[in-house]
Design a protein around this motif. Structure first.
Motif, mmCIF file in Angstrom:
data_model
loop_
_atom_site.group_PDB
_atom_site.id
_atom_site.type_symbol
_atom_site.label_atom_id
_atom_site.label_comp_id
_atom_site.label_asym_id
_atom_site.label_seq_id
_atom_site.Cartn_x
_atom_site.Cartn_y
_atom_site.Cartn_z
ATOM 1 N N TYR A 91 0.880 -1.174 0.000
ATOM 2 C CA TYR A 91 0.000 0.000 0.000
ATOM 3 C C TYR A 91 0.900 1.200 0.000
ATOM 4 O O TYR A 91 1.930 1.196 0.666
ATOM 5 C CB TYR A 91 -0.842 0.052 1.280
ATOM 6 N N CYS A 92 0.529 2.245 -0.700
ATOM 7 C CA CYS A 92 1.345 3.455 -0.628
ATOM 8 C C CYS A 92 0.471 4.670 -0.863
ATOM 9 O O CYS A 92 -0.379 4.673 -1.749
ATOM 10 C CB CYS A 92 2.494 3.400 -1.633
ATOM 11 N N MET A 93 0.689 5.696 -0.046
ATOM 12 C CA MET A 93 -0.086 6.921 -0.222
ATOM 13 C C MET A 93 0.544 7.843 -1.263
ATOM 14 O O MET A 93 -0.054 8.820 -1.677
ATOM 15 C CB MET A 93 -0.249 7.637 1.127
ATOM 16 N N PHE A 94 1.773 7.539 -1.675
ATOM 17 C CA PHE A 94 2.440 8.363 -2.689
ATOM 18 C C PHE A 94 2.088 7.831 -4.075
ATOM 19 O O PHE A 94 1.677 6.680 -4.225
ATOM 20 C CB PHE A 94 3.959 8.321 -2.504
ATOM 21 N N ASP A 95 2.319 8.669 -5.063
ATOM 22 C CA ASP A 95 1.934 8.264 -6.413
ATOM 23 C C ASP A 95 3.090 8.483 -7.398
ATOM 24 O O ASP A 95 2.965 9.252 -8.351
ATOM 25 C CB ASP A 95 0.685 9.050 -6.835
ATOM 26 N N CYS A 96 4.195 7.791 -7.134
ATOM 27 C CA CYS A 96 5.351 7.924 -8.026
ATOM 28 C C CYS A 96 5.005 7.171 -9.314
ATOM 29 O O CYS A 96 4.768 5.953 -9.278
ATOM 30 C CB CYS A 96 6.590 7.324 -7.380
ATOM 31 N N LEU A 97 5.008 7.883 -10.419
ATOM 32 C CA LEU A 97 4.456 7.314 -11.657
ATOM 33 C C LEU A 97 5.157 6.040 -12.125
ATOM 34 O O LEU A 97 4.552 5.198 -12.764
ATOM 35 C CB LEU A 97 4.522 8.347 -12.789
ATOM 36 N N TYR A 98 6.457 5.916 -11.825
ATOM 37 C CA TYR A 98 7.226 4.775 -12.323
ATOM 38 C C TYR A 98 7.078 3.537 -11.439
ATOM 39 O O TYR A 98 7.667 2.503 -11.713
ATOM 40 C CB TYR A 98 8.731 5.146 -12.389
ATOM 41 N N CYS A 99 6.294 3.659 -10.363
ATOM 42 C CA CYS A 99 6.266 2.577 -9.369
ATOM 43 C C CYS A 99 4.964 1.784 -9.443
ATOM 44 O O CYS A 99 3.867 2.351 -9.452
ATOM 45 C CB CYS A 99 6.443 3.172 -7.981
ATOM 46 N N ILE A 100 5.119 0.479 -9.430
ATOM 47 C CA ILE A 100 3.939 -0.384 -9.519
ATOM 48 C C ILE A 100 3.061 -0.288 -8.271
ATOM 49 O O ILE A 100 1.876 -0.563 -8.292
ATOM 50 C CB ILE A 100 4.370 -1.842 -9.782
ATOM 51 N N ASN A 101 3.649 0.138 -7.175
ATOM 52 C CA ASN A 101 2.895 0.215 -5.914
ATOM 53 C C ASN A 101 2.273 1.585 -5.657
ATOM 54 O O ASN A 101 1.757 1.830 -4.571
ATOM 55 C CB ASN A 101 3.827 -0.133 -4.739
ATOM 56 N N ARG A 102 2.347 2.478 -6.629
ATOM 57 C CA ARG A 102 1.821 3.832 -6.414
ATOM 58 C C ARG A 102 0.324 3.779 -6.088
ATOM 59 O O ARG A 102 -0.367 2.815 -6.464
ATOM 60 C CB ARG A 102 2.085 4.697 -7.650
ATOM 61 N N SER A 103 -0.151 4.818 -5.422
ATOM 62 C CA SER A 103 -1.532 4.788 -4.925
ATOM 63 C C SER A 103 -2.549 4.585 -6.054
ATOM 64 O O SER A 103 -3.582 3.950 -5.854
ATOM 65 C CB SER A 103 -1.841 6.064 -4.155
ATOM 66 N N SER A 136 11.859 -3.166 2.803
ATOM 67 C CA SER A 136 11.445 -1.856 2.305
ATOM 68 C C SER A 136 9.936 -1.767 2.511
ATOM 69 O O SER A 136 9.308 -2.709 2.976
ATOM 70 C CB SER A 136 11.824 -1.760 0.829
ATOM 71 N N SER A 137 9.344 -0.638 2.144
ATOM 72 C CA SER A 137 7.889 -0.544 2.329
ATOM 73 C C SER A 137 7.291 0.593 1.519
ATOM 74 O O SER A 137 7.954 1.599 1.266
ATOM 75 C CB SER A 137 7.586 -0.288 3.816
ATOM 76 N N GLY A 138 6.037 0.415 1.144
ATOM 77 C CA GLY A 138 5.253 1.538 0.653
ATOM 78 C C GLY A 138 4.924 2.411 1.867
ATOM 79 O O GLY A 138 5.103 1.980 3.008
ATOM 80 N N ILE A 139 4.465 3.600 1.623
ATOM 81 C CA ILE A 139 4.237 4.516 2.747
ATOM 82 C C ILE A 139 2.756 4.538 3.111
ATOM 83 O O ILE A 139 1.913 4.898 2.278
ATOM 84 C CB ILE A 139 4.732 5.931 2.382
ATOM 85 N N THR A 140 2.454 4.114 4.336
ATOM 86 C CA THR A 140 1.060 4.150 4.778
ATOM 87 C C THR A 140 0.945 5.096 5.964
ATOM 88 O O THR A 140 1.869 5.214 6.761
ATOM 89 C CB THR A 140 0.555 2.765 5.228
ATOM 90 N N GLU A 208 5.283 13.786 -4.767
ATOM 91 C CA GLU A 208 5.331 13.949 -3.303
ATOM 92 C C GLU A 208 6.764 13.931 -2.788
ATOM 93 O O GLU A 208 6.999 14.143 -1.603
ATOM 94 C CB GLU A 208 4.551 12.831 -2.597
ATOM 95 N N LYS A 209 7.722 13.654 -3.670
ATOM 96 C CA LYS A 209 9.114 13.570 -3.218
ATOM 97 C C LYS A 209 9.854 14.850 -3.585
ATOM 98 O O LYS A 209 9.426 15.601 -4.452
ATOM 99 C CB LYS A 209 9.794 12.355 -3.837
ATOM 100 N N ASP A 210 10.987 15.037 -2.932
ATOM 101 C CA ASP A 210 11.721 16.268 -3.133
ATOM 102 C C ASP A 210 13.223 15.932 -3.144
ATOM 103 O O ASP A 210 13.753 15.417 -2.152
ATOM 104 C CB ASP A 210 11.347 17.209 -1.962
HETATM 105 S S1 SF4 Z 1 6.451 2.588 -2.838
HETATM 106 FE FE1 SF4 Z 1 8.012 4.200 -2.855
HETATM 107 S S2 SF4 Z 1 8.429 4.544 -5.038
HETATM 108 FE FE2 SF4 Z 1 6.471 3.416 -4.891
HETATM 109 S S3 SF4 Z 1 4.880 4.987 -4.912
HETATM 110 FE FE3 SF4 Z 1 5.367 4.547 -2.778
HETATM 111 S S4 SF4 Z 1 6.944 6.034 -2.220
HETATM 112 FE FE4 SF4 Z 1 6.833 6.011 -4.448
#
Ligand code: SF4
Length: 436
Positions: A91-103, A136-140, A208-210
């Motif tokens: 699960y992840c609250m961020f939406d990094c476009l290149y990531c399969i786990n994005r929100s 590692s982890s997605g951000i919840t 959401e990243k900087d």
């Molecule tokens: S898991 Fe990491 S890279 Fe993927 S959307 Fe979340 S913060 Fe971004």
């Protein structure tokens, strides 16, 4: 029927998610492992190394080289070790476009609890499947909450179970500095992903990243690691802090940065942040990809050439500009390795006399690695090197003969030949139709 307050519903949902209940169904531990190990496979920063694929599932025997979530990595002392490589949650609250786990991605989601990861690590460790954990982890909920959970896994393993295996934690740059400091207390290695070579790409693809914040966290981590190393020199009782250093990962090909930009960024990270290793991960188009991403993946050879160039920077004394001289338009030559490409563009610096040249120049000879250079330096203290000595020192001399002289060898006019590149370029090989 009384309606539950919105906040309570949110908390229940969060609890269910964090415990693996999806759509009323609870995943088994093995199912979660399959989902979260698969989700972790996109992270290259634990240096997986290849192995022959063997699986005894069909034969009913025991053992598998490709067990779910198990990858290989190099420990700080150089040993190749097996790691349980998983995400705590995808699960992840961020939406990094290149990531399969994005929100916004439509993937199957799962989450481990702290206890589940601790138990899994200990179980696998006791059965001798693994020698450590890459977590590692997605951000919840929030970066701090997620980081706290990651640290808690490491704390329980180290303090409650006296776990002496390897732990690599992927840290979250947006988390509180104190949490990152606590992570270093328990982990052998930490990493923070730089994500992309360029701040403007980070802004565009990972809103959401900087970039500046990521670098600040890296700098804080780098200085803590250096301080702890210094203190350990004066007292062996000084506490450890990420003794294996810190690493990072950069995705290649998701933005339009060329190899020059990639290598400049890496060089800055090595020099300014004490990064031990930059891992390059060729962007692979993910299922359900965002329209803001390239459709095709960059050639895998690009990733390979970047690793070779990185090696030249770290161990062979090359500067980024020199490496790029061998390529064109700011990109590396994909057909030949960057050291050979540089040598072909700088033929006036060759041939190099292997009996007289200093170490720095020997390291620039195509085909000579650091070990061969050391052997040459040692051997020539006792004898003037001849061709047969070189054949004993190096596995193959074909590539280096046009660039060197020896007691009984001179390349003649080979260096002037227009066909030299063609002769040294690896031959394209026909793929075997029946290869495994
Ligand atoms: S898991 Fe990491 S890279 Fe993927 S959307 Fe979340 S913060 Fe971004």
């Amino acid at each position: 029927m009384t309606k539950l307050p919105q906040n309570t519903i949110k908390k229940i949902l969060e609890h269910k998610r964090n415990n693996g209940y999806i759509g009323g169904m609870k995943y088994t531990r093995a199912e979660k492992l399959a989902i979260l190990a698969d989700a972790a496979k996109y992270d290259a920063s634990c240096a997986s190394s290849g192995s022959v694929k063997r699986n005894s599932l069909a034969s009913g025997g025991i053992g598998s080289t490709g067990g779910t979530g198990i990858c290989h990595s190099y420990a700080p002392d150089g040993r190749c070790i097996s790691l349980l490589k998983i995400l705590m949650t995808n699960y992840c609250m961020f939406d990094c476009l290149y990531c399969i786990n994005r929100s916004s991605s439509n993937v199957q989601r799962a989450a481990f609890t702290v206890k589940e990861i601790v138990d899994l690590t200990l179980d696998f460790y006791k059965r001798n499947y693994i020698e450590g954990l890459f977590l590692s982890s997605g951000i919840t909920r929030s970066p701090d909450y997620t980081m706290e959970q990651l640290v808690e896994v490491a704390r329980q393993l180290r303090e409650d179970h006296k776990f002496g295996g390897y732990i690599h934690l992927k840290t979250i740059p947006e988390a509180d500095a104190d949490l990152l400091a606590r992570a270093g207390k328990y982990a052998d290695r930490l990493s923070i992903n730089i994500e992309l070579p360029d701040d403007s790409s980070i802004k565009k693809l990972a809103p959401e990243k900087d970039g500046a914040r990521i670098r600040r966290s890296m700098a804080a981590m780098g200085s803590k690691i250096a301080d702890a190393k210094g203190e350990r020199k004066t007292s062996k009782k000084a506490p450890l802090f990420s003794p294996g250093g810190h690493s990072t990962q950069m995705i290649i090909g998701a933005d339009d940065s060329n190899d020059g930009k990639v290598l400049q960024t890496s060089s800055g990270l090595y020099k300014g942040f004490g990064i031990k290793r930059v891992y390059y991960s060729a962007f692979s188009p993910i299922p359900d990809a965002s329209a803001g991403l390239p459709i095709a993946q960059p050639p895998l050879m690009r990733e390979h050439r970047l690793y070779q160039a990185d090696w030249l920077m770290r161990f062979y004394g090359f500067k980024v500009d020199e490496i790029l001289e061998g390529g064109n338009g700011g990109n590396l030559d994909l057909e030949i390795d960057p050291k050979l490409a540089w040598a072909l563009k700088n033929r006036h610096m060759f041939p190099v006399d292997l009996n007289l040249a200093d170490r720095e120049m020997l390291l620039r000879v195509p085909g000579l690695g650091t070990k061969s250079v050391q052997r040459i330096l040692t051997a020539r203290r006792f004898t003037a090197l001849r061709l047969q000595d070189l054949e004993r020192i190096c596995r193959s001399v074909k590539k280096l003969l046009p660039f060197v002289t020896l007691q009984d060898w001179s390349p003649g006019t080979q260096l002037d030949s227009l066909l030299l590149r063609e002769r040294l370029q690896p031959k394209a090989s026909q793929l075997d139709l029946f290869a495994a």
